[in-house]
Design a protein around this motif. Sequence first.
Motif, short mmCIF file in Angstrom:
data_model
loop_
_atom_site.label_atom_id
_atom_site.label_comp_id
_atom_site.label_asym_id
_atom_site.label_seq_id
_atom_site.Cartn_x
_atom_site.Cartn_y
_atom_site.Cartn_z
N GLU A 1 -4.65 3.90 2.81
CA GLU A 1 -4.81 4.73 1.64
C GLU A 1 -5.12 6.18 2.02
N GLU B 1 0.82 -1.21 0.00
CA GLU B 1 0.00 0.00 0.00
C GLU B 1 0.86 1.26 0.00
N SER C 1 -8.07 2.48 -3.82
CA SER C 1 -8.56 1.28 -3.15
C SER C 1 -9.11 0.27 -4.15
N LEU D 1 -6.18 -1.39 -5.89
CA LEU D 1 -5.42 -2.30 -5.04
C LEU D 1 -6.16 -3.60 -4.77
#
Length: 291
Positions: free
Chosen positions: A227, A113, A160, A163
């Motif tokens: 995030e 991340e 998001s 990912l």
Amino acid sequence: MTARTPLSAIALVGPVQLMVGGIIFLPAIYVFWLSLNQSSFGQAASFVGLANYAKVLGDPYFWRALVNTVIVVAVVVHIELLLGLLMALFFASGVPFRPILLAIVLAPYAVSEVSAVVMWRYLFEPDVGMMSQMLSFVGLPPIEWAVKPNHGLFMVSLLSIWLHLPFSFIIIYAARLSIPSDLYEAGAIDGASSWTAFRRITLPLLMPALLIAALFRYIFAFRLFSEVWLMTGGGPARTTEVLAVYLYLEAFRYNAFGSAAATGWLLVLASLLLALFYLRRLYREMFGKHV
């Protein structure tokens, strides 16, 4: 009469249950106890009852974080499920170079991340970022995620989705591959169109997988932290905070452990209520016709 569980089975399962209890339930009980006390660094805990919950529920920053969380979660989860479904149908249709394309699709899930946020911050940097220049080339304004709250939440949602889309995709794709081809052949013989086959065969059989993907993604998305914290830090002026960031600030910036613990339990209760809805729907989809 019901058969008794042999002692040997209890002896084998017991250590695992003790480990689960030690790792999950004991910390959860401690956090609940902490939520009923006022505590900070170097300060002994003093019992205050439900005062921490009243403080959190009366804090406008909490409600703003809750609204931001609901918006981001609703956008992220539903777009992920839609894209994951479309991609699963695309791959199941016999696309060429499937192994290479699968590796490309699953690659974001292997990116940390922190690395992803650094990359996206550079790509969407308003002045020199490549994506900002592309938006300017087609006549669109840049995404000013550092100064405009709506742009910040939009960037967090995009990041998001990028990912975690592989997670939803792989669940739906595996379920699509498990559907027997005989069903589609029988449907074609009966004159079913592609849309009818999708509506009558594919979608009903994929519903348990869709519910499972939605359940896990809702729970994970409610805990969204990295995030937001790495992209905007909750700013500007705490306008892009989500619940996990609010909890972090309460605990480690304002040293209010009691209200932070209360926030954590409110977050858990919200996740459990949402999970209960999806678990009931999943139970009806999978076992409702047999009970």
